[in-house]
Design a protein around this motif. Sequence first.
Motif, PDB file in Angstrom:
ATOM      1  N   SER A   1       0.849  -1.190   0.000  1.00 21.26           N
ATOM      2  CA  SER A   1       0.000   0.000   0.000  1.00 21.26           C
ATOM      3  C   SER A   1       0.885   1.240   0.000  1.00 21.26           C
TER       4      SER A   1
ATOM      5  N   ARG B   1      -7.113   5.507   2.540  1.00 24.00           N
ATOM      6  CA  ARG B   1      -6.271   4.364   2.911  1.00 24.00           C
ATOM      7  C   ARG B   1      -7.098   3.085   2.926  1.00 24.00           C
ATOM      8  N   GLU B   2      -8.298   3.151   3.492  1.00 23.05           N
ATOM      9  CA  GLU B   2      -9.172   1.980   3.542  1.00 23.05           C
ATOM     10  C   GLU B   2      -9.568   1.535   2.135  1.00 23.05           C
TER      11      GLU B   2
ATOM     12  N   GLN C   1      -6.575  -0.243   0.465  1.00 22.02           N
ATOM     13  CA  GLN C   1      -6.364  -1.575   1.035  1.00 22.02           C
ATOM     14  C   GLN C   1      -7.418  -2.562   0.544  1.00 22.02           C
ATOM     15  N   ARG C   2      -8.667  -2.116   0.432  1.00 25.94           N
ATOM     16  CA  ARG C   2      -9.709  -3.006  -0.088  1.00 25.94           C
ATOM     17  C   ARG C   2      -9.430  -3.357  -1.547  1.00 25.94           C
TER      18      ARG C   2
ATOM     19  N   LEU D   1      -6.477  -3.519  -3.015  1.00 21.44           N
ATOM     20  CA  LEU D   1      -5.361  -4.458  -3.064  1.00 21.44           C
ATOM     21  C   LEU D   1      -5.807  -5.861  -2.661  1.00 21.44           C
ATOM     22  N   SER D   2      -6.708  -5.948  -1.713  1.00 23.50           N
ATOM     23  CA  SER D   2      -7.229  -7.258  -1.308  1.00 23.50           C
ATOM     24  C   SER D   2      -8.014  -7.903  -2.443  1.00 23.50           C
TER      25      SER D   2
ATOM     26  N   THR E   1       0.283  -9.363   0.556  1.00 23.54           N
ATOM     27  CA  THR E   1      -0.043  -7.936   0.690  1.00 23.54           C
ATOM     28  C   THR E   1       0.573  -7.386   1.970  1.00 23.54           C
TER      29      THR E   1
ATOM     30  N   PHE F   1       0.339  -3.655   4.262  1.00 18.17           N
ATOM     31  CA  PHE F   1      -0.275  -2.342   4.418  1.00 18.17           C
ATOM     32  C   PHE F   1       0.572  -1.496   5.370  1.00 18.17           C
TER      33      PHE F   1
ATOM     34  N   GLU G   1       1.780   1.550   7.805  1.00 15.04           N
ATOM     35  CA  GLU G   1       1.185   2.475   8.759  1.00 15.04           C
ATOM     36  C   GLU G   1       1.244   3.877   8.147  1.00 15.04           C
TER      37      GLU G   1
END
Length: 364
Positions: free
Chosen positions: A292, A301-302, A305-306, A308-309, A327, A329, A331
């Motif tokens: 990420s 950011r959320e 991440q979704r 990439l998932s 994956t 993620f 900080e």
Amino acid sequence: MKNSILSTFILFIFCSLHSHAKTKVDTIYAADLQPIGRTLINNQHNLALITSGAHFGFSFKGNECAIYVSIADAGGHNYLQYELDGIYQKRIRVDGNLKEPIIIKTNSIGSHRIWIYKATEATSGALLFSKVAGEGVKSLSAPKLPLIEFIGNSITCGAAADDSEIPCGTGDYQDHHNAYMAYGPRVARALNVNFILSSVSGIGVYRTWNRDSPSMPLVYENANFQEKDSLKWDFKTYQPKIISIALGTNDMSNGDGSARAPFDTVRFVNDYVKFVQLVKSKYPKAQIALLSSPMIKGNSREILQRCLSRIKATADTTYPKDRPVATFFFEPMEAHGCSGHPSVADHQILAEELKPFFAGLLKQ
């Protein structure tokens, strides 16, 4: 009288031999250097270091060596940086009008090992090396270790990270590049693996930070990472164990204030999946890792991440016999480099975050 003449003659011969021994210089020409990264031998028989962190090594004896380097832009400048006997030294500016070799001196006479790195990215132009000279100089090959390829944007390049010589907001873009200190090379050194950087400032999966193109899928196969470059990269050159991909920051960027469509999650996921397929077509045995962005915070950011998932899930379904896509993620980070980028110190933090992740992948 004869004894005096004989003594003088012997002293002359001794001094001549001693002087010759002191000035003995050996040379390695470009074709005999053994670089790692995206590089080529050009029509002038020079070694071109193209990408961020591309590097080569050599050993020599004595207390100095000479690096014959140039750039194509007579009015421009670029940067190399180097490591001496395992210790990082500094960046060196290479001006377009440079006529003399760069002399690197040491504090001790003896055997030394140097690794020369390109501090800047492909779009800053290549560093062109014709030869290296020094006493007993010998080319060094990269150790036979696993290889990680780090694909990404300006963060992966180490761009805008180093203001130690030229303050942020002044100078040219390449003045703040420091590829050696970027998170990828730091992780590689910590885990004792080789690395190559395949990264371009401002680039994304389907658009750049302020334009619709080029994107990484459009330029990845081109040796110089230029959209209209006709020279293709030979992907048989290396066989990475891990391909790390860190893209998305620029796709999600608000740009420079010009009109810009909202971030398209569907297109991002679809284009990213196609890019993973392209990478796997080049390196079918490599482990793919999706990273990420430490620069993206909050709801964005959320969303990233979704995305990439979902990309991981699609790729794992498409390639059920391959190792699952990994994956990571980051900080969120408050960056301290130039123009909102991570600084040299920030890159150390990123590398510390990443080390356990890549260490685990290397054990698989």
